[in-house]
Scaffold this active site. Structure first.
Site, PDB file in Angstrom:
ATOM      1  N   PRO A 130     -81.443 -51.943   7.595  1.00  0.00           N
ATOM      2  CA  PRO A 130     -81.621 -51.418   6.406  1.00  0.00           C
ATOM      3  C   PRO A 130     -81.036 -49.824   6.415  1.00  0.00           C
ATOM      4  O   PRO A 130     -81.493 -49.197   5.463  1.00  0.00           O
ATOM      5  CB  PRO A 130     -82.900 -51.297   6.134  1.00  0.00           C
ATOM      6  CG  PRO A 130     -83.912 -51.700   7.375  1.00  0.00           C
ATOM      7  CD  PRO A 130     -82.912 -52.450   8.037  1.00  0.00           C
TER       8      PRO A 130
ATOM      9  N   LYS B  56     -81.667 -46.424  11.780  1.00  0.00           N
ATOM     10  CA  LYS B  56     -81.014 -45.528  12.618  1.00  0.00           C
ATOM     11  C   LYS B  56     -79.819 -44.830  12.097  1.00  0.00           C
ATOM     12  O   LYS B  56     -79.609 -43.606  12.608  1.00  0.00           O
ATOM     13  CB  LYS B  56     -80.539 -46.413  13.677  1.00  0.00           C
ATOM     14  CG  LYS B  56     -81.566 -47.240  14.560  1.00  0.00           C
ATOM     15  CD  LYS B  56     -81.343 -48.055  15.765  1.00  0.00           C
ATOM     16  CE  LYS B  56     -82.473 -48.836  16.121  1.00  0.00           C
ATOM     17  NZ  LYS B  56     -83.283 -49.740  15.154  1.00  0.00           N
TER      18      LYS B  56
ATOM     19  N   CYS C  68     -83.839 -55.743  19.690  1.00  0.00           N
ATOM     20  CA  CYS C  68     -85.573 -55.764  19.652  1.00  0.00           C
ATOM     21  C   CYS C  68     -85.884 -57.186  20.249  1.00  0.00           C
ATOM     22  O   CYS C  68     -87.107 -57.756  19.859  1.00  0.00           O
ATOM     23  CB  CYS C  68     -86.251 -55.355  18.442  1.00  0.00           C
ATOM     24  SG  CYS C  68     -85.962 -56.394  16.989  1.00  0.00           S
TER      25      CYS C  68
HETATM   26  N1  SAM Z   1     -79.885 -50.653  12.735  1.00  0.00           N
HETATM   27  C1  SAM Z   1     -80.846 -51.112  11.631  1.00  0.00           C
HETATM   28  C2  SAM Z   1     -81.799 -50.148  11.321  1.00  0.00           C
HETATM   29  O1  SAM Z   1     -82.167 -49.475  12.355  1.00  0.00           O
HETATM   30  O2  SAM Z   1     -82.294 -49.967  10.311  1.00  0.00           O
HETATM   31  C3  SAM Z   1     -81.287 -52.476  11.792  1.00  0.00           C
HETATM   32  C4  SAM Z   1     -80.340 -53.502  12.277  1.00  0.00           C
HETATM   33  S1  SAM Z   1     -80.850 -54.998  12.260  1.00  0.00           S
HETATM   34  C5  SAM Z   1     -81.378 -54.945  14.044  1.00  0.00           C
HETATM   35  C6  SAM Z   1     -79.109 -56.017  12.646  1.00  0.00           C
HETATM   36  C7  SAM Z   1     -78.397 -55.846  11.517  1.00  0.00           C
HETATM   37  O3  SAM Z   1     -77.165 -56.760  11.705  1.00  0.00           O
HETATM   38  C8  SAM Z   1     -78.913 -56.694  10.378  1.00  0.00           C
HETATM   39  O4  SAM Z   1     -78.957 -55.994   9.075  1.00  0.00           O
HETATM   40  C9  SAM Z   1     -77.862 -58.003  10.228  1.00  0.00           C
HETATM   41  O5  SAM Z   1     -77.695 -58.534   8.617  1.00  0.00           O
HETATM   42  C10 SAM Z   1     -76.576 -57.544  10.650  1.00  0.00           C
HETATM   43  N2  SAM Z   1     -75.512 -58.469  11.177  1.00  0.00           N
HETATM   44  C11 SAM Z   1     -75.656 -59.671  11.226  1.00  0.00           C
HETATM   45  N3  SAM Z   1     -74.397 -60.341  11.580  1.00  0.00           N
HETATM   46  C12 SAM Z   1     -73.989 -59.184  11.778  1.00  0.00           C
HETATM   47  C13 SAM Z   1     -72.373 -59.121  12.028  1.00  0.00           C
HETATM   48  N4  SAM Z   1     -71.426 -60.126  12.330  1.00  0.00           N
HETATM   49  N5  SAM Z   1     -71.780 -57.753  12.084  1.00  0.00           N
HETATM   50  C14 SAM Z   1     -72.528 -56.849  11.654  1.00  0.00           C
HETATM   51  N6  SAM Z   1     -73.812 -56.786  11.384  1.00  0.00           N
HETATM   52  C15 SAM Z   1     -74.376 -57.928  11.422  1.00  0.00           C
END
Ligand code: SAM
Length: 314
Positions: free
Chosen positions: A122, A125, A242
């Protein structure tokens, strides 16, 4: 109870001197952390005085404050009250775990650079990166899941982020579309989220399985290659999750080392007693010795677990 297989894997990787505290953290209702937004928010004293009118009296987090992040914690029971303060609603503060703040801090973007955030929603970062760049330079933030993408956009707007362009896109294709482009890349990879497991919240762990870990690892291998390909020579990539699973952490870095030339693991100086080197072996298999440069942050009453790898491109 957490899944038995997860617990046995966890116990076999956690350093013995940290194990009791780490296991206790899964049952703990740990403090809630937040940052005061430095992009246009009032001075910290003004924000703290406003929070006090809602009965919230946060404690500053010394290591984060020393690094220039205005981070605070307050008791978990105050989470709801904090979430509904005007300060949270209007972008004056952002609720974010302390370990999540480490990744942007270590990536250390500079104001004039072009930064890629490859898995952005969301947006916690991305927002901290923009804050560290004082809204200068340029951030490209990628997220493929539509509902999460729209939440990302709303969060960036609320927090006053002005240097970020968002893309509804799969991160796995970015490396071939934009090779050797970015000064810094953040890859906060989608993962099994093991560090969010709580004994009192079945939903946090009921879908966990070794198959889920393998499925995440498969995607992470493609994402890290894409992230590295998008990086300029001389640039820096932060890979983080995480999860505690070696398959999602050191084995992904090991995969990158095997698949690409010019990968250099950069040292990470955290100075936190709960941070330890990454693993260099798993299930009897030796990994690249350079994986010891990566860092595992083990959970405590204050911090969630996290894995961090800082990677240079020669
Ligand atoms: N960086 C974010 C933050 O600090 O708020 C949290 C990221 S969360 C750990 C991982 C994110 O990767 C999710 O929003 C997910 O939907 C997305 N995601 C899933 N598959 C992906 C892909 N193929 N390419 C890029 N992002 C992807």
């Amino acid at each position: 109870m957490l899944p038995a297989e997860f617990l046995s894997r966890f116990a076999s990787t956690c350093p013995p001197d940290l194990l009791n505290d780490a296991l206790a953290s899964f049952a703990a209702k740990e403090a809630v952390a937040f940052r005061i937004n430095r992009l246009g928010a009032p001075a910290a004293e003004v924000v703290l005085a406003e929070l006090a009118t809602h009965g919230i009296e946060p404690q500053p987090v010394a290591w984060a404050q020393a690094a220039g992040i205005w981070a605070y914690t307050c008791p978990q029971e105050q989470r709801e009250a904090l979430t509904y303060t005007p300060a949270a609603g209007n972008g004056t503060i952002y609720i974010q775990s302390l370990s999540s703040m480490l990744a942007p801090l270590l990536l250390a973007p500079q104001g004039e650079e072009w930064v890629l955030d490859l898995a952005a929603a969301p947006g916690g970062k991305t927002i901290l990166l923009a804050e560290m760049m004082n809204n200068g330079g340029k951030i490209s933030a990628v997220e493929p899941v539509s509902a999460r993408y729209h939440r990302l956009k709303a969060n960036l707007a609320r927090m006053g982020v002005g240097n970020t362009q968002t893309y509804l896109k799969d991160g796995r294709v970015v490396g071939s579309l934009k090779p050797d482009c970015f000064d810094r890349v953040m890859l906060d990879a989608p993962c099994s989220s093991e560090s969010r497991f709580k004994t009192w919240d079945a939903a946090s762990h009921e879908h966990w399985s070794p198959a889920k870990v393998s499925e995440c690892a498969k995607k992470q291998k493609r994402l890290i290659l894409s992230a590295f390909d998008a990086l300029k020579p001389g640039g820096v990539l932060m890979y983080c999750t995480c999860s505690f699973a070696p398959e999602e952490n050191e084995l992904i870095v090991d995969h990158l080392l095997k698949k690409r030339e010019g990968v250099r693991l950069l040292p990470i100086a955290l100075g936190l007693p709960n941070s330890r080197p990454g693993l260099t072996a798993w299930k009897g298999k030796l990994l690249a010795a350079a994986c010891a440069e990566t860092r595992r942050v083990w959970p405590t009453g204050e911090m969630d677990g996290f894995y961090l790898a800082l990677i240079g491109k020669e």
